[in-house]
Design a protein around this motif. Structure first.
Motif, PDB file in Angstrom:
ATOM      1  N   SER A   9      -4.247   8.393   6.680  1.00  5.54           N
ATOM      2  CA  SER A   9      -2.887   8.397   6.143  1.00  5.54           C
ATOM      3  C   SER A   9      -2.271   7.003   6.204  1.00  5.54           C
ATOM      4  CB  SER A   9      -2.018   9.387   6.926  1.00  5.54           C
ATOM      5  OG  SER A   9      -2.498  10.708   6.793  1.00  5.54           O
ATOM      6  N   GLU A  10      -2.444   6.324   7.324  1.00  4.48           N
ATOM      7  CA  GLU A  10      -1.896   4.988   7.460  1.00  4.48           C
ATOM      8  C   GLU A  10      -2.536   4.020   6.473  1.00  4.48           C
ATOM      9  OE1 GLU A  10       0.528   1.984   8.585  1.00  4.48           O
ATOM     10  OE2 GLU A  10       0.696   4.132   8.997  1.00  4.48           O
ATOM     11  N   ARG A  13      -0.870   4.567   3.139  1.00  2.00           N
ATOM     12  CA  ARG A  13       0.472   3.972   3.084  1.00  2.00           C
ATOM     13  C   ARG A  13       0.392   2.462   2.928  1.00  2.00           C
ATOM     14  NH1 ARG A  13       1.268   7.760   7.363  1.00  2.00           N
ATOM     15  NH2 ARG A  13       2.490   9.551   6.643  1.00  2.00           N
ATOM     16  N   GLN A  14      -0.500   1.844   3.686  1.00  2.00           N
ATOM     17  CA  GLN A  14      -0.629   0.393   3.612  1.00  2.00           C
ATOM     18  C   GLN A  14      -1.075  -0.056   2.221  1.00  2.00           C
ATOM     19  OE1 GLN A  14       0.200  -1.950   5.931  1.00  2.00           O
ATOM     20  NE2 GLN A  14       1.043  -0.259   7.131  1.00  2.00           N
ATOM     21  N   ALA A  15      -1.838   0.784   1.551  1.00  2.00           N
ATOM     22  CA  ALA A  15      -2.325   0.459   0.202  1.00  2.00           C
ATOM     23  C   ALA A  15      -1.382   0.959  -0.894  1.00  2.00           C
ATOM     24  CB  ALA A  15      -3.714   1.054   0.001  1.00  2.00           C
ATOM     25  N   SER A  16      -0.248   1.537  -0.502  1.00  2.00           N
ATOM     26  CA  SER A  16       0.760   2.048  -1.443  1.00  2.00           C
ATOM     27  C   SER A  16       0.179   3.086  -2.388  1.00  2.00           C
ATOM     28  CB  SER A  16       1.385   0.892  -2.241  1.00  2.00           C
ATOM     29  OG  SER A  16       2.067   0.006  -1.384  1.00  2.00           O
ATOM     30  N   VAL A  17      -0.602   4.009  -1.838  1.00  2.00           N
ATOM     31  CA  VAL A  17      -1.156   5.112  -2.620  1.00  2.00           C
ATOM     32  C   VAL A  17      -0.314   6.349  -2.326  1.00  2.00           C
ATOM     33  CG1 VAL A  17      -3.169   6.550  -3.076  1.00  2.00           C
ATOM     34  CG2 VAL A  17      -3.473   4.125  -2.541  1.00  2.00           C
ATOM     35  N   PHE A  18       0.439   6.785  -3.315  1.00  2.00           N
ATOM     36  CA  PHE A  18       1.363   7.899  -3.116  1.00  2.00           C
ATOM     37  C   PHE A  18       1.173   8.979  -4.172  1.00  2.00           C
ATOM     38  CE2 PHE A  18       3.510   4.075  -1.412  1.00  2.00           C
ATOM     39  CZ  PHE A  18       3.526   4.448  -0.064  1.00  2.00           C
ATOM     40  N   GLN A  19      -0.056   9.175  -4.581  1.00  2.00           N
ATOM     41  CA  GLN A  19      -0.411  10.245  -5.515  1.00  2.00           C
ATOM     42  C   GLN A  19      -1.797  10.748  -5.133  1.00  2.00           C
ATOM     43  OE1 GLN A  19      -0.167   7.756  -9.030  1.00  2.00           O
ATOM     44  NE2 GLN A  19      -2.386   7.893  -9.316  1.00  2.00           N
ATOM     45  N   TYR A 345       0.529  13.106   4.396  1.00  2.00           N
ATOM     46  CA  TYR A 345      -0.591  13.364   3.498  1.00  2.00           C
ATOM     47  C   TYR A 345      -1.341  14.612   3.945  1.00  2.00           C
ATOM     48  CZ  TYR A 345       0.070   8.644   1.653  1.00  2.00           C
ATOM     49  OH  TYR A 345       0.589   7.518   1.072  1.00  2.00           O
ATOM     50  N   LYS A 370      -9.202   0.530   6.660  1.00  2.00           N
ATOM     51  CA  LYS A 370      -8.395   0.016   5.566  1.00  2.00           C
ATOM     52  C   LYS A 370      -9.034   0.354   4.225  1.00  2.00           C
ATOM     53  CE  LYS A 370      -6.598  -3.963   8.142  1.00  2.00           C
ATOM     54  NZ  LYS A 370      -6.462  -5.445   8.165  1.00  2.00           N
TER      55      LYS A 370
END
Length: 381
Positions: A9-10, A13-19, A345, A370
């Motif tokens: 999940s982290e 978020r760090q990769a800006s994946v929000f779908q 997530y 990552k």
């Protein structure tokens, strides 16, 4: 489990994946590759199944690690992409193709189709491919599909194959490379009927009887097995096995022959809402069903859904038959004490890798905690 999926999940978020996306854990993948190396009979080569690993960087990564440039293919657009990406690739069709599809590929695509071996499952298809080769004035490589117990088609017995080989001599532009056998039934034979070990041994014996019909120059490809059985073959007549799904281990491939392998592919999707669910209609009906344990007291709605996948996180997340499935906002039941919140997530484990890997656009590749790359996928079947 919580620690692992919290780390995924982290990374998202760090990769800006929000779908919704398909995540590939490269470290787990490499562990599975190492297990294949350690368990594979040294006399066998691996032929990678492109439909189950439908991503050129993924095929390249595994192929380099195993030192193989052999692929089993199933769909001309994917075949063409593999031919163009891997100049030394040797492709074997894993299912018989309509002769019209073979003609279109030869005529319309600029890939080097001479590196493709087409599958022949019947006398009729042998005649069709012989006529195609003569029509186009090209040599076509073929292999015969043989039935070693699955009964999904192909030549039913060695005598039928021998007759086809006699006819083959009349088709001057067909080149027989060998045979393909598949024994996907073996792991599922119950003990009452001899169990998996006996079924696998019988399949190998049948394959040997078919191979005995082949001349020495027709034995370049002696293919058997799939992900569930490839590592169980030792000392038989085959010179290669096919493997695909085992490398990422979807849930349909949880089988004793792949013990110690780890799931390496997950669907990740944001949780949109966390709710105290109610069914349409009278609240009393919802309360009654909750009291009976038929409807959850807590739930969530996901971004997307209705995938060929099983929920794995948050812990205890389940589908619910009363609200059904949705490809837009899927409801999932949660334990009453779940700490899930909107913006978290959810993770689901694919039941199969073919088709599922291709549903989300580029694959998010995870390594060392990552997301390090996004790998494009091949066309859908």
């Amino acid at each position: 489990m919580r620690t692992y999926f919290s780390a995924l999940s982290e990374a998202l978020r760090q990769a800006s994946v929000f779908q919704p996306c398909l995540m590939l854990d490269l470290d787990r993948l490499d562990g599975n590759i190492a297990l294949v190396k350690g368990r594979l009979d040294p006399g066998l080569a691996v032929r990678l199944v492109d439909k189950s690993l439908a991503c050129l960087p993924l095929l390249s990564h595994i192929g380099k690690a195993l030192g193989t440039d052999r692929f089993m293919t199933f769909h001309p657009p994917i075949s063409a992409a593999v031919l163009k990406a891997f100049p030394d690739a040797d492709l074997l069709y894993g299912k018989p193709m309509p002769v019209g599809a073979a003609r279109a590929a030869q005529v319309k695509d600029d890939a080097d189709w001479s590196r493709v071996c087409w599958l022949i499952d019947s006398d009729e298809r042998l005649a069709e491919y012989g006529a195609l080769a003569a029509e186009l004035g090209v040599d076509l490589r073929i292999a015969f599909e043989i039935d070693v117990g699955l009964h999904r088609g192909g030549f039913a017995d060695p005598e039928a194959l021998s007759r086809a080989l006699e006819v083959l001599s009349t088709h001057k532009r067909l080149r027989c490379e060998g045979v393909m056998a598949y024994e996907a039934h073996a792991p599922h034979i119950p003990g009452l009927f001899g169990g998996p070990a006996k079924a696998l041994a019988q399949a190998s014996e049948r394959a040997e009887a078919f191979v005995a019909c082949l001349g020495a120059d027709h034995r370049g490809i002696l293919n058997i097995g799939g992900s569930k059985t490839a590592l169980l073959h030792h000392g038989g007549i085959a010179n290669e096995v096919s493997m695909g799904s085992a490398f990422v281990l979807p849930s349909d491939f949880d089988t004793p022959s792949l013990d110690d392998f780890l799931p390496a592919a997950f669907i990740a999707t944001p949780i949109l809402k966390v709710v105290e669910p109610m069914l349409p209609g009278s609240p009393a009906a919802s309360r009654l069903l909750q009291a009976l344990g038929r409807f959850p007291r807590k739930g969530c709605y996901l971004y997307g859904g209705k995938w060929m996948a099983e929920p794995v996180f948050p812990e205890g997340m389940k589908t619910n038959g009363l609200l059904g499935l949705s490809s837009n906002q899927q409801f999932m039941g949660l334990p009453a004490d779940s700490a899930a919140r909107p913006g978290d997530y959810a993770f689901l484990r694919p039941t199969q890798s073919e088709a599922v890997l291709q549903q989300f656009g580029p694959i998010a590749v995870l390594s060392g905690g990552k997301i390090v790359d996004r790998w494009p996928v091949l066309p859908m079947m």
